[in-house]
Design a protein around this motif. Structure first.
Motif, PDB file in Angstrom:
ATOM      1  N   PHE A  53      30.409  44.184  32.332  1.00  0.00           N
ATOM      2  CA  PHE A  53      31.148  44.270  33.590  1.00  0.00           C
ATOM      3  C   PHE A  53      31.876  45.605  33.590  1.00  0.00           C
ATOM      4  CE2 PHE A  53      30.711  39.783  32.768  1.00  0.00           C
ATOM      5  CZ  PHE A  53      30.472  39.233  34.014  1.00  0.00           C
ATOM      6  N   LYS A 107      40.021  42.422  38.476  1.00  0.00           N
ATOM      7  CA  LYS A 107      38.923  42.925  39.299  1.00  0.00           C
ATOM      8  C   LYS A 107      38.060  41.791  39.860  1.00  0.00           C
ATOM      9  CE  LYS A 107      35.298  46.293  39.678  1.00  0.00           C
ATOM     10  NZ  LYS A 107      34.625  47.432  39.099  1.00  0.00           N
ATOM     11  N   TYR A 108      37.938  40.714  39.105  1.00  0.00           N
ATOM     12  CA  TYR A 108      37.104  39.571  39.520  1.00  0.00           C
ATOM     13  C   TYR A 108      37.984  38.307  39.574  1.00  0.00           C
ATOM     14  CZ  TYR A 108      33.426  42.828  38.115  1.00  0.00           C
ATOM     15  OH  TYR A 108      32.616  43.927  37.975  1.00  0.00           O
ATOM     16  N   MET A 111      36.520  34.725  39.205  1.00  0.00           N
ATOM     17  CA  MET A 111      35.717  34.468  38.016  1.00  0.00           C
ATOM     18  C   MET A 111      36.285  33.300  37.217  1.00  0.00           C
ATOM     19  SD  MET A 111      35.221  37.010  34.757  1.00  0.00           S
ATOM     20  CE  MET A 111      33.948  38.001  35.526  1.00  0.00           C
TER      21      MET A 111
END
Length: 116
Positions: A53, A107-108, A111
Motif C-alpha cells: 500500500f 489514508k484508508y 479498511m
C-alpha cells in the motif's frame, strides 16, 4: 550482513519455509497455514501475501527525489461474507511499524485491519 538479516536477528525472528514460500517468522507461516484451512472450509475465498500500500508517493524536493513511503501487509484476506481484511502478523511493534500503521489507517479509513 544485509539490513533485513540484521532486523530479523534483532527481533529474534526465524525465517521458515512452507509450500516453497519463505516467511519472515513462524507466526506468519502459521497464519498462512490457518488461512489455507479456512479457504478449504469455504470461509475464506482468497488471500494474498505481501500486499503493498502506498502511503505517500515519491516526490522531488530541491532537485532530489524522495522515495515513496509504503506499507507491506502480510496478508489481505477476502471472506465469503464479503469482508476484506488486511492482516499483519506482529511479534514486535517497532516505531517504524506503528507510524506506517497510523498512516495506513488514516489514508484508508474504511479498511478493516487486524494484528495477529
Amino acid at each position: 550482513m544485509g539490513k533485513d538479516a540484521q532486523a530479523a536477528m534483532k527481533y529474534h525472528n526465524k525465517k521458515v519455509e512452507c509450500d516453497g514460500i519463505i516467511f519472515d517468522s513462524i507466526k506468519e507461516k502459521n497464519y498462512y497455514c490457518e488461512l489455507k484451512v479456512l479457504r478449504m472450509a469455504g470461509e475464506v475465498i482468497e488471500f494474498e501475501r505481501q500486499v503493498t500500500f502506498e502511503l505517500q508517493p515519491k516526490f522531488k524536493h530541491a532537485g532530489k527525489t524522495e522515495r515513496a513511503i509504503k506499507y507491506i501487509a502480510d496478508f489481505v484476506v477476502k471472506y465469503k461474507d464479503g469482508r476484506t481484511v488486511v492482516v499483519d502478523t506482529k511479534g514486535f511493534r517497532t516505531k517504524d511499524y506503528l507510524l506506517k500503521r497510523k498512516m495506513l489507517l488514516y489514508k484508508y479509513p474504511d479498511m478493516i485491519f487486524e494484528e495477529v
